[in-house]
Design a protein around this motif. Structure first.
Motif, PDB file in Angstrom:
ATOM      1  N   GLU A   9     -15.468  54.793  45.147  1.00  8.41           N
ATOM      2  CA  GLU A   9     -15.112  56.104  45.107  1.00  8.41           C
ATOM      3  C   GLU A   9     -13.555  56.283  44.623  1.00  8.41           C
ATOM      4  N   SER A  10     -13.015  55.358  45.252  1.00 14.41           N
ATOM      5  CA  SER A  10     -11.340  55.203  44.935  1.00 14.41           C
ATOM      6  C   SER A  10     -11.166  54.821  43.577  1.00 14.41           C
ATOM      7  N   VAL A  11     -11.883  53.762  43.229  1.00 12.55           N
ATOM      8  CA  VAL A  11     -11.784  53.146  41.742  1.00 12.55           C
ATOM      9  C   VAL A  11     -12.098  53.918  40.916  1.00 12.55           C
ATOM     10  N   PHE A  12     -13.147  54.876  41.025  1.00 11.83           N
ATOM     11  CA  PHE A  12     -14.179  55.759  40.323  1.00 11.83           C
ATOM     12  C   PHE A  12     -13.052  56.939  39.837  1.00 11.83           C
ATOM     13  N   ARG A  13     -12.225  57.609  40.938  1.00 14.36           N
ATOM     14  CA  ARG A  13     -11.278  58.406  40.619  1.00 14.36           C
ATOM     15  C   ARG A  13     -10.021  58.082  40.183  1.00 14.36           C
ATOM     16  N   LYS A  14      -9.767  56.720  40.565  1.00 14.35           N
ATOM     17  CA  LYS A  14      -8.177  56.329  39.926  1.00 14.35           C
ATOM     18  C   LYS A  14      -8.333  55.796  38.496  1.00 14.35           C
ATOM     19  N   VAL A  15      -9.157  54.913  38.392  1.00 10.29           N
ATOM     20  CA  VAL A  15      -9.340  54.116  37.140  1.00 10.29           C
ATOM     21  C   VAL A  15     -10.150  54.565  35.922  1.00 10.29           C
ATOM     22  N   GLY A  16     -11.024  55.777  36.550  1.00 12.71           N
ATOM     23  CA  GLY A  16     -12.020  56.173  35.517  1.00 12.71           C
ATOM     24  C   GLY A  16     -13.212  55.464  34.893  1.00 12.71           C
ATOM     25  N   SER A  18     -17.225  54.496  35.655  1.00  9.41           N
ATOM     26  CA  SER A  18     -18.372  55.489  36.178  1.00  9.41           C
ATOM     27  C   SER A  18     -18.533  55.068  37.601  1.00  9.41           C
ATOM     28  N   ARG A  19     -19.186  55.785  38.616  1.00  9.42           N
ATOM     29  CA  ARG A  19     -19.455  55.470  39.710  1.00  9.42           C
ATOM     30  C   ARG A  19     -20.174  54.073  39.889  1.00  9.42           C
ATOM     31  N   LEU A  49     -17.855  46.612  40.232  1.00 12.43           N
ATOM     32  CA  LEU A  49     -16.553  45.913  40.498  1.00 12.43           C
ATOM     33  C   LEU A  49     -16.100  45.791  41.911  1.00 12.43           C
ATOM     34  N   VAL A  50     -16.194  46.693  42.817  1.00 11.35           N
ATOM     35  CA  VAL A  50     -15.970  46.412  44.067  1.00 11.35           C
ATOM     36  C   VAL A  50     -16.904  45.250  44.724  1.00 11.35           C
ATOM     37  N   GLU A  51     -18.106  45.350  44.355  1.00 15.26           N
ATOM     38  CA  GLU A  51     -19.056  44.368  44.831  1.00 15.26           C
ATOM     39  C   GLU A  51     -18.690  42.985  44.164  1.00 15.26           C
TER      40      GLU A  51
END
Length: 112
Positions: free
Chosen positions: A13-20, A22-23, A29-31
Motif C-alpha cells: 500500500e505504501s509503494v502504491f501511494r508513494k511510487v504510483g 498499481s496495487r 514488487l514487494v513480493e
C-alpha cells in the motif's frame, strides 16, 4: 510498548501511494523484493541494505546446554541461524524517536 505490525500488504500500500504503481504491481514488487532477500539468505549470501540492516547466516557449532528444570547436560546440535544487525543509521533513528516520545510523555505529565 509494541505498536502496529507492518505487513506485506502495508508495504504494498505504501509503494502504491508513494511510487504510483498499481496495487497489483506494488504487491508484486514487494513480493519480488522479499523473495530475493530470502533466496540470497538461503544461499548463504550476506544481504546488506544500506542505512537499514545486514542479514546473514551464522554457523553454530555443537555445544553442551543444560536443561533448566533438571540441570541435566544436553548436547545442542550444530545449526545455522540468521542474524540481523541494524545499521547505525537505523539505530540513531530509533533512538531519536524514543527520545522524542519520552520528551512528549514528560511534557504531557507536566501539563496535567
Amino acid at each position: 510498548m509494541a505498536g502496529k505490525t507492518v505487513t506485506r500488504a502495508d508495504l504494498a500500500e505504501s509503494v502504491f501511494r508513494k511510487v504510483g504503481l498499481s496495487r497489483t504491481e506494488s504487491a508484486e514488487l514487494v513480493e519480488t523484493i522479499i523473495d530475493e532477500i530470502c533466496n540470497a539468505i538461503t544461499r548463504g549470501e550476506v544481504v546488506k541494505l544500506s542505512s537499514f540492516a545486514t542479514f546473514q547466516i551464522r554457523e553454530k557449532n555443537e555445544r553442551i546446554g543444560r536443561n533448566p528444570k533438571t540441570g541435566e547436560e544436553v548436547p545442542i546440535s550444530p545449526r545455522r541461524v540468521m542474524t540481523f544487525k541494524a545499521s547505525n543509521v537505523l539505530k540513531q533513528r530509533i533512538l531519536k524517536a524514543h527520545t522524542a516520545r519520552k520528551a512528549k510523555q514528560k511534557g504531557q505529565k507536566a501539563g496535567v
